[in-house]
Scaffold this motif. Sequence first.
Motif: not given
Length: 304
Positions: A271-295
């Motif tokens: 999610a951190r490495i490829r975040g720029n490739d998924l801008v303006d899509t329906h894929v939600e970038l939750l990040g690479d910090d797992l507890p924060l991703a679940l929040a």
Amino acid sequence: MTDKATHPADTPLYPIREVSRITGVNSVTLRAWERRYGLIRPQRTPKGHRLYAREDIERVEQILQWLSRGVPVSQVKELLDQPEAPPLSEPASGDWPSQRRQLVAAVEALDMAQLERLFNQSLALYPVTTSLEELWQPTIRELEEHWDDQLGARLQRVNLETFLRTLIGTRLFHANQVVKGPVVLMCALPDDPGPLWLLLAALAGSDAGYRIQLLDGSVPFGELPLAVERLKASALMLVSGRAERPDLIRRQLPRLAEQLDVPLGLCGPVARIRGNDLVDTHVELLGDDLPLALARLRSLLHNA
């Protein structure tokens, strides 16, 4: 407040399950803090059930603050009981670097007894989020850097994956029997060399109150909408520790998100490495910090 319970008769009291819900600290950890370190002293009913006052809950929150600063749990009581505790803004030395070194050494030596001790200790004495943020995530990142050019790396990875699959799988099984939260379907992306990040994400998700359905194997994207439907999942989370193929990220993932009636979240290093490739899509970038991703997933489900 001292560690001895001396509450007025009219003070509201809370059972351990409610304290766990309020603070996010599971009941096993609360009992360990009481028995091993005397950090909290709840009252007891005639049948021996623990009851906590508001002051006890505030003390638990203070403990969490110290732990988040890296203070070893064995040193927290002394800090709490000082008449005027040092301000939290001052840096505190902790034992997390030592624990990370021990964990790396245990993985490299295939020391299963030490692995089990460190795993059980980290989850018994610390909240899952703290254990993930301070011990498991940084250690996995360090190991994966070494594994790129280290002799015996594949053996170390497989051994650690097998260990975590067994222990985390057991926790998921029992948690899913009692948790009432939404079902979250989790699976790894195809280029991930193993389920390490997936297993840690599942642990974080279960701790966050979700019922985790784990697909620990490669599943064709075309079958994932069916899996979401049959398993009655409220969200799909895809996890990877690698960058994954450009075509999969830029074309297949957005297409899959459009086919789903539930949120599609992407977490882990991908999610951190490829975040720029998924801008303006329906894929939600939750990040690479797992507890924060679940929040972040909780916010998505609330909005959905």
